[in-house]
Write an enzyme that holds these catalytic residues in place. Structure first.
Site, PDB file in Angstrom:
ATOM      1  N   GLU B  49      -1.051 -11.122  -2.338  1.00  0.00           N
ATOM      2  CA  GLU B  49      -0.693  -9.712  -2.496  1.00  0.00           C
ATOM      3  C   GLU B  49       0.816  -9.629  -2.495  1.00  0.00           C
ATOM      4  O   GLU B  49       1.475 -10.248  -1.661  1.00  0.00           O
ATOM      5  CB  GLU B  49      -1.223  -8.883  -1.311  1.00  0.00           C
ATOM      6  CG  GLU B  49      -2.648  -8.436  -1.452  1.00  0.00           C
ATOM      7  CD  GLU B  49      -3.095  -7.610  -0.250  1.00  0.00           C
ATOM      8  OE1 GLU B  49      -2.220  -7.065   0.455  1.00  0.00           O
ATOM      9  OE2 GLU B  49      -4.301  -7.544  -0.011  1.00  0.00           O
ATOM     10  N   ASP B  60       2.885   2.028   6.641  1.00  0.00           N
ATOM     11  CA  ASP B  60       3.354   0.708   7.058  1.00  0.00           C
ATOM     12  C   ASP B  60       4.104   0.748   8.374  1.00  0.00           C
ATOM     13  O   ASP B  60       4.902   1.641   8.631  1.00  0.00           O
ATOM     14  CB  ASP B  60       4.254   0.095   5.981  1.00  0.00           C
ATOM     15  CG  ASP B  60       3.451  -0.436   4.824  1.00  0.00           C
ATOM     16  OD1 ASP B  60       2.512  -1.206   5.088  1.00  0.00           O
ATOM     17  OD2 ASP B  60       3.737  -0.076   3.668  1.00  0.00           O
TER      18      ASP B  60
END
Lengths: 408, 266
Positions: B49, B60
């Site tokens: 990824e 995040d």
């Protein structure tokens, strides 16, 4: 794109929660889908619940202090020799700003949802201060996310939050202002949505937060509508409602009841320092639509879609985005938007505080600048009303630094 | 269903092991170094990824924020991200690569234009953090038309009814978020409980490849190895941060870490 008459602005979205097919929506991580859905269902139920509405009205009356005064600024009107200038002194509400409406309603909802914790973001510190006040009243544990830069420049409000027993989490990422505080608050909610209620401090974020906030601040225009009718016997045909816009919560509340009247709406964004490229005025300066904090809106950004830096003397307006509701009002031409720069806002603050018995904070001073600019060009039969939605006391450090002294 | 991602899962299944999926940020800490990292760790990682950084990432945690910040400070742009992918794919044509990021960058670039760039550079899949179901319906169909896997996310808060709908509209791979957290949080749910939820999803449709992510490190990965795939991201970003501080060769240090992770699940 058109605004429907007879329907609340907040309810004029499609099934994807978009206004005018372009603004708003729920661009959120999967984890937040359910808490948002639950909150949406709860709010839909509560806003029709007579008992809840009674509770809200009781709070607004005895706790917030409703109605806030509507006064004519006689000296300023005489000085400018044009339109009659009025102020809706929302800063007289408990806590000193309009943020108390949203904070109170969120605490009422959190109680109904059975949550014991409440978190919120703040820029100028008003949203945080009010949430901490209301949380204390309703017995909720409160955490406030605030940019480190704002903590420094809005000290009086920080002290108030501490006094109310809230935990203040300084946000040190990015620009260390409101935009980062909102991001960090959302991150916290992603991790704690099972136990914690989130209050977004303005009419921004996922759709439900825009709705709750605008539904709460609408109290301002509910009062004003009656006050204007009492003063003039009807709603005057030539009337302008001026309001500063950052996220846009006070302006939406100030305009809501006048949506279907002839009243002209003018939103004043933060133009930033005079000789700088930085500003916080996405509508005035033609920013493109982008996704910020879960909603599509006009937002200051670069070509790639990275959110841009902003700057404003007023922490409360220092935000790169703007409520999807204002984007909708702009594109349907129901409201027009302009900006005032830091220096203009300061000057307006000085003039209003010198001539009148009110002392607006730097946020509404942006709107007062526009009133001062417009009034001399208008006939004395015309009416300008400015929402004085904050008190200068929170800005005493900045004003002292810029003007040498601060008197209140 | 003969995408490279599907083939990789099939291979892993033959070897009776979970697929190891790594996450690093494009341009962290430089464009060339992030390519070097991809090339090096692809020896142990099954699927890569690659994050295209955004400066307002609402899902995040600190580690990935720091990596994104470093990459943006070094001037990474989307065209650089695609260049990194293309160069990686030139030397590793069969290794699946998934781009991960936030929707605004796609919105600004234009969905069709973005997907064209994905196709041209060899991107195999997409994870868009803030484009949930059903908002992603149209976009995911567009992806399918380009033979790019759109990877749906499900979380512990996803209701059963919603889960079924999401799985029905999903492509080959589905990403299960292990717990209520941003990326990089400490695993606060027992692995047994996570696997229980995982099995619940798996039982809806056994043909889907379900990977688990969030809170997975060298300490927790072994306990979850029954899954089809496991994603490690924040720990790798943290490893980059630490190796930069110590002025070590990031690609080398990262390679060791990924090797270690792999050993724990075979």
């Amino acid at each position: 794109m058109k605004i429907k008459k007879g329907k609340l602005l907040i309810d004029q979205h499609d099934k994807n929660f978009m206004y005018g097919g372009k603004f708003g929506g729920n661009f959120v991580p999967e984890t937040l889908k359910k808490p948002i859905d639950d909150l949406t269902k709860l709010f839909t139920k509560l806003r029709k619940d007579k008992k809840f509405l009674k509770e809200r009205d009781e709070c607004f009356k005895s706790y917030v202090g409703s109605p806030t005064p509507f006064i004519k600024l006689e000296n300023l009107t005489d000085y400018l020799k044009g339109a009659q200038i009025y102020a809706k002194v929302v800063s007289e509400a408990n806590g000193g700003a309009h943020k108390i409406y949203n904070a109170t309603v969120h605490c009422l909802i959190a109680k109904k949802a059975g949550k014991k914790f409440i978190v919120g973001d703040t820029g100028a510190g008003y949203a945080g201060k009010m949430l901490s006040m209301a949380a204390k009243k309703f017995g909720l544990k409160c955490k406030i996310f605030m940019g480190a830069k704002d903590i420094k420049r809005q000290r009086p409000n920080v002290e108030a939050m501490k006094k109310n027993g809230a935990t203040i989490v300084p946000v040190t990422t990015g620009s260390q202002t409101l935009v980062d505080a909102v991001s960090e608050c959302m991150r916290y909610w992603v991790s704690n949505c099972d136990t914690t209620h989130m209050c977004v401090g303005s009419t921004v974020g996922p759709n439900i937060f825009i709705k709750i906030c605008a539904w709460s601040t609408a109290q301002i225009s509910r009062e004003l509508f009656i006050q204007v009718k009492e003063e003039f016997g009807k709603i005057p045909r030539k009337i302008k409602l001026l309001n500063c816009v950052g996220g846009g919560s006070s302006a939406i509340g100030f305009w809501n009841e006048f949506m279907d009247t002839d009243a002209e709406f003018v939103g004043i964004e933060a133009g930033g320092p005079k000789n700088s490229n930085l500003h916080a005025a996405p509508l005035t300066n033609g920013s493109k639509i982008g996704i910020l904090h879960g909603a599509a809106q006009y937002v200051i950004q670069d070509k790639e879609g990275q959110i841009g830096s902003t700057e404003s003397i007023s922490a409360g307006l220092d935000y790169p985005g703007i409520s999807p509701l204002h984007c909708f009002l702009k594109d349907t031409k129901r409201a027009r938007y302009t900006s005032a720069n830091d220096e203009e806002a300061l000057k307006a603050y000085q003039l209003v505080s010198k001539l009148e018995n009110i002392s607006p904070s730097l946020e509404p001073s942006h709107a007062f600048h526009e009133a001062i600019r417009l009034a001399p060009r208008l006939k004395s039969s015309e009416v300008i009303i400015v929402n004085s939605c904050g008190d200068s006391i929170k800005d005493k450090d900045i004003i002292k630094q810029k003007l040498g002294s601060y008197k209140r | 269903m003969n995408s490279k991602i599907a083939k990789t899962f099939a291979n892993c299944k033959r070897e009776k092991r979970a697929a190891l999926i790594t996450y690093t940020v494009a341009g962290d800490n430089t464009k060339s170094n992030s390519l070097k990292i991809l090339n090096t760790i692809s020896k142990s990682a099954d699927i890569l990824e690659l994050g295209f950084p955004h400066n307002t990432p609402i899902a995040d945690g600190g580690q990935i924020q720091e990596s994104s910040h470093r990459a943006l400070k070094n001037g990474i742009k989307l065209k650089d991200v695609f260049k990194i992918v293309k160069e990686f794919k030139n030397s590793n044509p069969d290794k699946p690569l998934i781009l991960m990021g936030y929707f605004n960058l796609i919105y600004q670039s234009g969905e069709n234009n973005f997907l064209k760039n994905c196709k041209d550079s060899g991107v195999d899949g997409l994870i868009i953090v803030d484009l949930p179901y059903p908002e992603n319906k149209k976009f995911s169909i567009k992806c399918k038309k380009k033979s790019i896997d759109f990877i749906q996310l499900v979380s512990p808060t996803t209701s059963d009814e919603r889960m079924k709908k999401i799985l029905k509209d999903s492509h080959g791979m589905v990403y299960y978020i292990s717990m209520l957290s941003t990326t990089g949080g400490k695993l606060k749910v027992a692995p047994k409980k996570i696997l229980q939820n995982y099995n619940k999803i798996k039982n809806i449709n056994r043909s889907k490849n379900i990977v688990i992510g969030f809170g997975i490190t060298d300490k927790t990965i072994a306990a979850l190895k029954k899954a089809d795939g496991l994603v490690v991201g924040s720990q790798l970003c943290k490893t980059i941060t630490n190796s930069l501080k110590k002025r070590l060769n990031t690609a080398k240090v990262l390679n060791k870490m990924v090797y270690k992770l792999k050993k724990k699940i075979i």
